[in-house]
Design a protein around this motif. Structure first.
Motif, PDB file in Angstrom:
ATOM      1  N   ILE A  43       0.827  -1.210   0.000  1.00  0.00           N
ATOM      2  CA  ILE A  43       0.000   0.000   0.000  1.00  0.00           C
ATOM      3  C   ILE A  43       0.860   1.258   0.000  1.00  0.00           C
ATOM      4  O   ILE A  43       0.354   2.352  -0.195  1.00  0.00           O
ATOM      5  N   ASN A  44       2.178   1.082   0.196  1.00  0.00           N
ATOM      6  CA  ASN A  44       3.121   2.200   0.123  1.00  0.00           C
ATOM      7  C   ASN A  44       3.903   2.177  -1.188  1.00  0.00           C
ATOM      8  O   ASN A  44       4.979   2.763  -1.292  1.00  0.00           O
ATOM      9  N   ASN A  45       3.377   1.458  -2.179  1.00  0.00           N
ATOM     10  CA  ASN A  45       3.921   1.390  -3.544  1.00  0.00           C
ATOM     11  C   ASN A  45       5.325   0.801  -3.634  1.00  0.00           C
ATOM     12  O   ASN A  45       6.136   1.242  -4.427  1.00  0.00           O
ATOM     13  N   GLU A  46       5.608  -0.205  -2.811  1.00  0.00           N
ATOM     14  CA  GLU A  46       6.865  -0.934  -2.897  1.00  0.00           C
ATOM     15  C   GLU A  46       6.578  -2.307  -3.497  1.00  0.00           C
ATOM     16  O   GLU A  46       5.636  -2.980  -3.084  1.00  0.00           O
ATOM     17  N   VAL A  47       7.396  -2.728  -4.458  1.00  0.00           N
ATOM     18  CA  VAL A  47       7.245  -4.061  -5.035  1.00  0.00           C
ATOM     19  C   VAL A  47       7.983  -5.054  -4.142  1.00  0.00           C
ATOM     20  O   VAL A  47       9.139  -4.837  -3.782  1.00  0.00           O
ATOM     21  N   ILE A  48       7.292  -6.125  -3.782  1.00  0.00           N
ATOM     22  CA  ILE A  48       7.868  -7.132  -2.902  1.00  0.00           C
ATOM     23  C   ILE A  48       7.685  -8.508  -3.528  1.00  0.00           C
ATOM     24  O   ILE A  48       6.600  -8.844  -3.997  1.00  0.00           O
ATOM     25  N   ASN A  49       8.768  -9.299  -3.524  1.00  0.00           N
ATOM     26  CA  ASN A  49       8.701 -10.681  -3.975  1.00  0.00           C
ATOM     27  C   ASN A  49       8.919 -11.564  -2.746  1.00  0.00           C
ATOM     28  O   ASN A  49      10.036 -11.704  -2.257  1.00  0.00           O
ATOM     29  N   LEU A  50       7.835 -12.133  -2.256  1.00  0.00           N
ATOM     30  CA  LEU A  50       7.884 -12.900  -1.018  1.00  0.00           C
ATOM     31  C   LEU A  50       8.721 -14.168  -1.152  1.00  0.00           C
ATOM     32  O   LEU A  50       9.408 -14.560  -0.212  1.00  0.00           O
ATOM     33  N   LYS A  51       8.658 -14.788  -2.305  1.00  0.00           N
ATOM     34  CA  LYS A  51       9.432 -16.013  -2.509  1.00  0.00           C
ATOM     35  C   LYS A  51      10.927 -15.716  -2.435  1.00  0.00           C
ATOM     36  O   LYS A  51      11.675 -16.435  -1.778  1.00  0.00           O
ATOM     37  N   GLU A  52      11.360 -14.624  -3.076  1.00  0.00           N
ATOM     38  CA  GLU A  52      12.777 -14.232  -3.020  1.00  0.00           C
ATOM     39  C   GLU A  52      13.207 -13.899  -1.592  1.00  0.00           C
ATOM     40  O   GLU A  52      14.293 -14.273  -1.156  1.00  0.00           O
ATOM     41  N   LEU A  53      12.357 -13.177  -0.862  1.00  0.00           N
ATOM     42  CA  LEU A  53      12.689 -12.803   0.511  1.00  0.00           C
ATOM     43  C   LEU A  53      12.856 -14.022   1.409  1.00  0.00           C
ATOM     44  O   LEU A  53      13.625 -13.991   2.370  1.00  0.00           O
ATOM     45  N   SER A  54      12.162 -15.112   1.085  1.00  0.00           N
ATOM     46  CA  SER A  54      12.224 -16.312   1.921  1.00  0.00           C
ATOM     47  C   SER A  54      13.578 -17.016   1.848  1.00  0.00           C
ATOM     48  O   SER A  54      13.862 -17.888   2.662  1.00  0.00           O
ATOM     49  N   GLU A  56      16.336 -15.381   2.290  1.00  0.00           N
ATOM     50  CA  GLU A  56      17.140 -14.693   3.292  1.00  0.00           C
ATOM     51  C   GLU A  56      16.838 -15.222   4.694  1.00  0.00           C
ATOM     52  O   GLU A  56      17.728 -15.425   5.490  1.00  0.00           O
ATOM     53  N   GLN A  57      15.543 -15.402   4.986  1.00  0.00           N
ATOM     54  CA  GLN A  57      15.078 -15.964   6.251  1.00  0.00           C
ATOM     55  C   GLN A  57      13.604 -16.329   6.091  1.00  0.00           C
ATOM     56  O   GLN A  57      12.950 -15.843   5.174  1.00  0.00           O
ATOM     57  N   PRO A  58      13.070 -17.188   6.979  1.00  0.00           N
ATOM     58  CA  PRO A  58      11.653 -17.556   6.852  1.00  0.00           C
ATOM     59  C   PRO A  58      10.755 -16.325   6.904  1.00  0.00           C
ATOM     60  O   PRO A  58      11.017 -15.377   7.630  1.00  0.00           O
ATOM     61  N   VAL A  59       9.701 -16.366   6.103  1.00  0.00           N
ATOM     62  CA  VAL A  59       8.765 -15.252   5.985  1.00  0.00           C
ATOM     63  C   VAL A  59       7.368 -15.738   6.364  1.00  0.00           C
ATOM     64  O   VAL A  59       6.929 -16.792   5.904  1.00  0.00           O
ATOM     65  N   LEU A  60       6.687 -14.974   7.213  1.00  0.00           N
ATOM     66  CA  LEU A  60       5.309 -15.269   7.548  1.00  0.00           C
ATOM     67  C   LEU A  60       4.419 -14.461   6.618  1.00  0.00           C
ATOM     68  O   LEU A  60       4.579 -13.244   6.508  1.00  0.00           O
ATOM     69  N   VAL A  61       3.509 -15.144   5.929  1.00  0.00           N
ATOM     70  CA  VAL A  61       2.575 -14.490   5.003  1.00  0.00           C
ATOM     71  C   VAL A  61       1.175 -14.660   5.580  1.00  0.00           C
ATOM     72  O   VAL A  61       0.747 -15.773   5.889  1.00  0.00           O
ATOM     73  N   TYR A  62       0.480 -13.545   5.714  1.00  0.00           N
ATOM     74  CA  TYR A  62      -0.830 -13.509   6.370  1.00  0.00           C
ATOM     75  C   TYR A  62      -1.888 -13.032   5.376  1.00  0.00           C
ATOM     76  O   TYR A  62      -1.894 -11.879   4.973  1.00  0.00           O
ATOM     77  N   PHE A  63      -2.766 -13.939   4.949  1.00  0.00           N
ATOM     78  CA  PHE A  63      -3.896 -13.581   4.088  1.00  0.00           C
ATOM     79  C   PHE A  63      -5.066 -13.212   4.988  1.00  0.00           C
ATOM     80  O   PHE A  63      -5.448 -13.989   5.869  1.00  0.00           O
ATOM     81  N   MET A 134       0.825 -18.540   6.358  1.00  0.00           N
ATOM     82  CA  MET A 134       1.788 -19.413   5.702  1.00  0.00           C
ATOM     83  C   MET A 134       3.186 -19.026   6.157  1.00  0.00           C
ATOM     84  O   MET A 134       3.458 -17.840   6.349  1.00  0.00           O
ATOM     85  N   VAL A 135       4.056 -20.005   6.289  1.00  0.00           N
ATOM     86  CA  VAL A 135       5.473 -19.726   6.517  1.00  0.00           C
ATOM     87  C   VAL A 135       6.211 -20.268   5.305  1.00  0.00           C
ATOM     88  O   VAL A 135       6.090 -21.452   4.959  1.00  0.00           O
ATOM     89  N   ILE A 136       6.952 -19.381   4.647  1.00  0.00           N
ATOM     90  CA  ILE A 136       7.712 -19.758   3.460  1.00  0.00           C
ATOM     91  C   ILE A 136       9.189 -19.639   3.800  1.00  0.00           C
ATOM     92  O   ILE A 136       9.642 -18.621   4.322  1.00  0.00           O
ATOM     93  N   ASP A 137       9.925 -20.705   3.520  1.00  0.00           N
ATOM     94  CA  ASP A 137      11.364 -20.736   3.779  1.00  0.00           C
ATOM     95  C   ASP A 137      12.052 -21.372   2.578  1.00  0.00           C
ATOM     96  O   ASP A 137      11.622 -22.429   2.104  1.00  0.00           O
ATOM     97  N   GLN A 138      13.070 -20.707   2.090  1.00  0.00           N
ATOM     98  CA  GLN A 138      13.827 -21.182   0.921  1.00  0.00           C
ATOM     99  C   GLN A 138      12.905 -21.442  -0.270  1.00  0.00           C
ATOM    100  O   GLN A 138      13.084 -22.391  -1.022  1.00  0.00           O
ATOM    101  N   GLY A 139      11.892 -20.594  -0.429  1.00  0.00           N
ATOM    102  CA  GLY A 139      10.982 -20.691  -1.559  1.00  0.00           C
ATOM    103  C   GLY A 139       9.933 -21.782  -1.451  1.00  0.00           C
ATOM    104  O   GLY A 139       9.192 -22.029  -2.398  1.00  0.00           O
ATOM    105  N   GLU A 140       9.850 -22.436  -0.295  1.00  0.00           N
ATOM    106  CA  GLU A 140       8.899 -23.530  -0.116  1.00  0.00           C
ATOM    107  C   GLU A 140       7.949 -23.252   1.036  1.00  0.00           C
ATOM    108  O   GLU A 140       8.333 -22.660   2.047  1.00  0.00           O
ATOM    109  N   LEU A 141       6.727 -23.717   0.882  1.00  0.00           N
ATOM    110  CA  LEU A 141       5.735 -23.621   1.943  1.00  0.00           C
ATOM    111  C   LEU A 141       6.074 -24.669   3.001  1.00  0.00           C
ATOM    112  O   LEU A 141       6.028 -25.869   2.737  1.00  0.00           O
TER     113      LEU A 141
END
Length: 160
Positions: A43-54, A56-63, A134-141
């Motif tokens: 919503i602040n106009n930043e492009v984010i790739n969640l799979k790529e970020l995962s 670096e470290q595990p990412v929590l994704v909240y729908f 969801m928790v995504i780590d190394q590009g995997e759920l």
């Protein structure tokens, strides 16, 4: 006393099996083997790739959605955990960026929000229910759950 301990243990086992079965049924459309690129605009106009970020470290994704009554109980826990772990939320059908920014300010939530007003990202993953964590780590759920989850449940999912 032994009788009651057996009864409690039995109820806990039934609860865990039922919870697992419900999660499996609610997320039956999600491909757990091959996640697509999860890219969106915040919503602040930043492009984010969640799979790529995962990677670096595990990412929590909240729908979630502003219209979701259960989400109103889960979001405070998500906000708390976002101060310690990377959390990216995907707001489904919750209005335009201005509406979401206003909602986030009113609720004083600090987690990052990707606006998925037309459910494109959710549909690409097969997401049909909210809330979904969801928790995504190394590009995997690696972990997921639907429905209400406590702060402890969030900590456990991202830590293990």
């Amino acid at each position: 006393m032994k009788y009651w301990l057996k009864q409690i243990a039995f109820m806990v086992i039934v609860f865990l099996i039922t919870s697992f079965a419900v999660d499996m049924w609610r997320t039956r459309g999600i491909d757990r083997q091959a996640l697509p690129d999860l890219q969106g605009m915040t919503i602040n106009n930043e492009v984010i790739n969640l799979k790529e970020l995962s990677f670096e470290q595990p990412v929590l994704v909240y729908f979630w959605g502003t219209w979701c009554s259960v989400c109103s109980f889960v979001s405070p826990s998500v906000d708390t955990i976002s101060r310690h772990y990377p959390v990216y939320s995907i707001a489904m059908q919750s209005g335009n960026n201005k509406t979401l920014k206003t909602y986030m300010e009113i609720e004083d939530y600090q987690f990052i929000v990707i606006n998925d007003d037309e459910n494109r990202l959710a549909n690409s993953l097969g997401v049909e229910v909210t809330p979904l964590i969801m928790v995504i780590d190394q590009g995997e759920l690696v972990n997921y759950t639907t429905g209400y989850v406590s702060l402890f449940g969030l900590w456990w999912r991202i830590a293990f």
